[in-house]
Design a protein around this motif. Structure first.
Motif, short mmCIF file in Angstrom:
data_model
loop_
_atom_site.label_atom_id
_atom_site.label_comp_id
_atom_site.label_asym_id
_atom_site.label_seq_id
_atom_site.Cartn_x
_atom_site.Cartn_y
_atom_site.Cartn_z
N MET A 292 -2.81 12.11 -5.69
CA MET A 292 -1.86 11.01 -5.87
C MET A 292 -2.60 9.69 -5.72
N ALA A 293 -1.89 8.70 -5.97
CA ALA A 293 -2.40 7.37 -5.96
C ALA A 293 -2.67 6.92 -4.56
N LEU A 294 -3.89 6.91 -4.23
CA LEU A 294 -4.19 6.62 -2.85
C LEU A 294 -4.69 5.23 -2.63
N ARG A 295 -4.81 4.50 -3.68
CA ARG A 295 -5.43 3.22 -3.57
C ARG A 295 -4.62 2.32 -2.69
N PRO A 296 -5.25 1.59 -1.82
CA PRO A 296 -4.48 0.67 -1.00
C PRO A 296 -3.73 -0.27 -1.91
N PRO A 297 -2.47 -0.49 -1.64
CA PRO A 297 -1.75 -1.41 -2.49
C PRO A 297 -2.37 -2.79 -2.35
N SER A 298 -3.08 -3.21 -3.31
CA SER A 298 -3.80 -4.46 -3.16
C SER A 298 -3.35 -5.42 -4.24
N PRO B 26 -7.33 2.92 -12.17
CA PRO B 26 -6.26 3.90 -12.33
C PRO B 26 -5.89 4.16 -13.78
N MET C 184 -3.51 7.51 -10.87
CA MET C 184 -2.45 6.75 -10.23
C MET C 184 -1.20 6.70 -11.10
N ARG D 223 -8.78 0.42 7.20
CA ARG D 223 -7.68 0.36 6.24
C ARG D 223 -7.65 1.65 5.39
#
Lengths: 333, 576
Positions: B1-7, B35, B65, B212
């Motif tokens: 899954m989309a693990l990227r920190p919501p930036s 993504p 993502m 983070r």
């Protein structure tokens, strides 16, 4: 004070708070109206949301600096618009104080937390909205949200008073638990923050459309109050901050609810309608946070996802409480 | 899954490409946003994908993502019907009512699992795909993170002044002294520090906020732990329910349960050997004013024996106050009325005497029930009908105006014939099989309604008689065995901790470049945040202020000023 007197005080305070919020809303309407003919000569300079040590917060109204060079008529309008904005904020703070009295006295009258019915949840979560807004005004100068916030507060408190009102009553046995304080206060606070986030997202969508139109027609005059708000990007950032604050709280509220459910009903999760919609709201806001990090979904698309999440939150509160069945039937309706 | 920190910023912002990437596969097409799925690498005229390539492409699609986002939407949408259409596992009787109301739709809904949404194939496949996507994303990112966690702060960009948070000044102090001071300052602020010596300058690189990504990974892993924990709990435990009439007992054996759903790995022989008696059950409702009829209290007083031979103890069982014995929990989830009746058959012989559980139908506790009297002779007898705790007439219909038993009335229709109990097929005690039964009728041919007040006896001609002796209350108990329920609890705590970390820890890089120019040291300082929300400018101002203050001789006024600046800067840094 007797229970009766406290309950009476709470009711009167809610009426008063609603009226003062309505006056604040009128003031903000005037603020927008005064600014409708104002033009900004240059492209709006994005106002920093965070006052840095160097920049600092200016006390001047939103339009003043940009339009300082324009004609004297405009100056007068700027001055008037700003004055109404300040009046609106002052009235909002006054209403917030009365609102606080109402919620506290309601709790004292009932001798418990003031969120045992739909009416009580309404007055408490709107208090969270007002507190969040005033806090954000102090910290990030978001007075441009005033009209939307006061409009929301008047609407919800009006409905609460006219439709949802129930006299102070005892709690049903299912709510006799300290988890009520934990689970519902988290949900109410998260709900308040989601509301402010949703209003900021609405304003972001308006402002970004305005900017897109302005880009398409660079020569068209830039009139109206919206040009005095921060840039779409800055509003989006504020909306994100508010959502990023609300999301863990909502997660906590849902998970605390699951723990309470295990303690009261013997299961963590039973797909009760309220649980289902709390889950849907959670998934929608999770999608919002992910959308912001996904190419092609940033900006307007993400804002729409946030509004979708807010719609599911509202549906859970209104639709499921009034028309649904299930174990969370505490609305008193 | 989309693990990227919501930036707020593009992912490849100031990061080596591998760290910015969700997928462990590098794309062919240069620095496209991470993504974005690159799409099948098939160009016009190019040969079709071979299976391994196709598999790899599909895997990359699944773990992207965008797919995660779509799956999240699907999950939300798929959860909706289960909240609008009654669910078998939540309320089976509501399903029956719904099916009767919609005879045309019901078979179709049944086939697509609309009455069992949350265990249906389509709902399960969405969340299983989401979990696979999540794992497929966590594993490579975990690897990347474990490498990055020991990484040193990176070298400075060539031109620090291009960064928005930047300050510069010159100092009398030598480079070496300043280097040491900067290093100590950065270390005191718990930043990771690396000093890079170059030909003409020294750069102190500092970085903070490694946690983070750890929080982000912890959150997503914890979600898996919660799901696995719940599954394990279900696998090794059981769920059951039983209705126990006040004054009667319950012992934890299979036969005493009304419903019993064991997990696949639960052995019935492992039922804890406890037992208890419901000594009495108290319930009260608000009797006047607004909200009249809302329940105020219900609690059951139990006498519990943990295992045969143990000393009994009493326990106050309430909602939110379950009984725990040997990892088995007993919850009070409902209650109702059990009218006590005495039935005599045509010969005047006592055929039945005792309480019969009736099921409450609504908040007024109008209760439905069936009384079966197999011992009556020559014909077996049965009664079906309603119990009204506070009977009254509402628009000509009998109803109950209060949930407490202020004016209990039993309204029944009597049947005679064969109950069908001998056929061997199991029967619900709440359902009457009327195939071989005939209702007792009045002279005009309508079924004869028997209205009984407490203490009344109704003669049924030659068939027999029924007496309404009174009522008792019964409690509905939910009995669960959930071993390892601490696993999901730990998962929940970890998830919240991780979520807070992933949203509020802001990675920040700070560089201080020291250059010796004509006997003086030129100090340049710049900072860069990898996520939005922070104020690197304030941080730079704070660090610059401290370095300058340390350099200049103590001067009371100057010091107070710079203190104020530092405080303001620190305040700003705390902002969201």
């Amino acid at each position: 004070m007797t229970t009766q007197a406290l309950a009476h005080l709470s009711n009167n305070a809610i009426y008063s708070a609603t009226i003062v919020y309505a006056l604040a809303m009128l003031a903000h309407m005037a603020e927008w109206a005064m600014a409708r003919d104002l033009t900004s000569e240059t492209a709006p300079t994005p106002r920093p949301l965070v006052a840095t040590a160097a920049g600092g917060a200016t006390a001047a109204g939103p339009l003043r600096r940009e339009l300082a060079s324009s004609g004297s008529d405009d100056d007068e309008d700027v001055e008037r618009s700003d004055r109404f904005g300040r009046i609106g904020l002052g009235l909002t703070v006054l209403a917030l104080l009365i609102h606080t009295v109402a919620v506290v006295s309601r709790g004292l009258a009932a001798d418990r937390v003031p969120w045992g019915s739909m009416y009580e949840f309404s007055i408490t979560s709107t208090l969270a909205v007002a507190v969040a807004y005033v806090f954000l005004v102090r910290r990030y100068q978001v007075r441009w949200l005033g009209l939307l916030v006061t409009g929301f507060l008047v609407t919800v408190l009006g409905i609460a008073v006219l439709v949802l009102y129930r006299p102070v009553g005892p709690l049903v046995p299912a709510l006799h638990s300290y988890w009520l304080a934990i689970h519902v206060s988290a949900a109410a606070t998260a709900g308040g923050a989601f509301t402010v986030g949703a209003l900021a997202s609405v304003l972001y969508l308006l402002r970004s459309r305005l900017e897109a139109t302005a880009r398409a027609h660079p020569d068209a005059p830039r009139r109206g109050f919206l040009w005095s708000t921060p840039s779409a990007e800055a509003i989006d950032r504020l909306a994100y901050r508010v959502h990023a604050f609300a999301f863990p709280l909502w997660t906590f509220a849902v998970l605390a609810g699951a723990i309470w459910a295990q303690y009261a009903w013997g299961r963590f999760w039973g797909w009760d309608p309220k649980e289902v919609w709390a889950f849907i709201t959670w998934v929608a806001y999770a999608a919002y946070l992910h959308a912001r990090a996904t190419a092609g979904w940033q900006g307007r698309a993400a804002a729409y996802v946030a509004l979708l999440g807010y719609a599911t939150f509202l549906f859970n509160f209104v639709g499921i409480n009034l028309f649904g069945s299930g174990l969370h039937s505490y609305s008193g309706m | 899954m989309a693990l990227r920190p919501p930036s707020d910023r593009p992912a490849d912002f100031a990061r080596p490409p591998d760290e910015a990437f969700v997928s462990s596969e590098p794309t062919e097409a240069g620095p496209s946003p991470a993504p974005m799925s690159p799409g099948p690498p098939a160009r016009p005229g190019a040969p079709a994908l071979r299976p391994p390539e196709l598999a790899r492409w599909s895997w990359r699609q699944l773990t992207s993502m965008r797919t995660a986002l779509i799956l999240l939407f699907l999950l939300a949408v798929a959860a909706i019907p289960g909240s609008l259409i009654p669910q078998e596992r939540v309320d089976p009787s509501a399903v029956t009512i719904w099916t009767d109301k919609h005879p045309a739709l019901a078979p179709l809904f049944e086939r697509v699992g609309m009455f069992n949404v949350y265990s249906s194939v389509w709902f399960s496949s969405i969340y299983v795909l989401l979990m696979v996507s999540l794992v497929g994303c966590i594993v490579p990112r975990l690897r990347v993170y474990l490498r990055a966690v020991r990484a040193r702060p990176p070298k400075a960009p060539r031109n620090l002044s291009r960064l928005s948070a930047y300050d510069t000044w010159s100092s009398d102090e030598p480079v070496a002294l300043l280097t040491q001071r900067v290093r100590e300052l950065m270390q005191a602020q718990r930043r990771r520090v690396e000093v890079y010596d170059a030909a003409d300058s020294v750069v102190v690189s500092a970085e903070k906020g490694y946690l983070r990504e750890a929080g982000n990974l912890l959150f997503h892993l914890a979600l898996l732990v919660v799901l696995v924990g719940v599954a394990v709990t279900g696998l090794y435990g059981f769920k059951g329910s039983a209705a126990v009439i006040s004054g009667q007992g319950f012992s934890d054996t299979l036969i005493q349960y009304d419903e019993f759903t064991p997990g696949a790995r639960f052995d019935v022989a492992n039922l804890a050997p406890f037992s208890f008696t419901v000594k009495d059950f108290n319930v009260s409702w608000k009797s006047s004013g607004a909200g009249q009829g809302t329940p105020l209290t219900f609690d059951a007083n139990l006498s519990v024996t943990d295992h045969p031979g143990a000393a009994p103890y009493s326990y106050d069982l309430r909602v939110n106050h379950p009984l725990e014995v040997d990892q088995t929990s007993v919850f009070l989830v409902g209650h109702g009325y059990a009218p006590v009746v005495t039935v005599r058959d045509g010969a005047g012989k006592l055929a039945y005497s005792g309480p019969v559980i009736f099921l409450p139908q609504d908040n007024s506790f109008v209760s439905y029930g069936v009384i079966k009297v197999p011992d009556a002779a020559p014909d077996q007898l049965a009664f079906e009908g309603y119990f009204f705790p506070t009977a009254s007439l509402c628009r000509g219909q009998p109803c109950s105006v209060f949930p407490d038993a202020r004016n209990p009335v039993l309204s029944l229709i009597a049947y005679q014939g064969n109950l069908g109990l001998d056929s061997g097929a199991s029967q619900s005690v709440y359902v009457l099989d009327k195939d071989n039964l005939t209702a007792l009728k009045t002279t005009d041919g309508n079924p004869r309604a028997l209205l009984l007040r407490k203490g009344q006896t109704m003669q049924l001609g030659k068939v027999g008689s029924i007496t309404f002796d009174g009522y008792q209350r019964w409690v509905k108990l939910q009995i669960n065995h959930a071993p390892g329920k601490v696993i999901p609890l730990v998962g929940v705590l970890a998830a919240i901790l991780g979520l807070l970390g992933s949203l509020f820890i802001r990675p920040r890089r700070t560089w201080v470049r020291l250059r010796s120019v004509e006997g003086r040291t030129v100090v340049e300082i710049a900072a860069l945040d990898r996520v939005s929300g922070g104020d690197p400018g304030a941080h730079v101002a704070e660090v610059a202020g401290r370095l300058r203050r340390a350099a200049t001789p103590e001067h009371p006024t100057a010091r107070r000023e710079s203190d104020a600046t530092n405080r303001a800067a620190a305040d700003d840094e705390e902002k969201l």
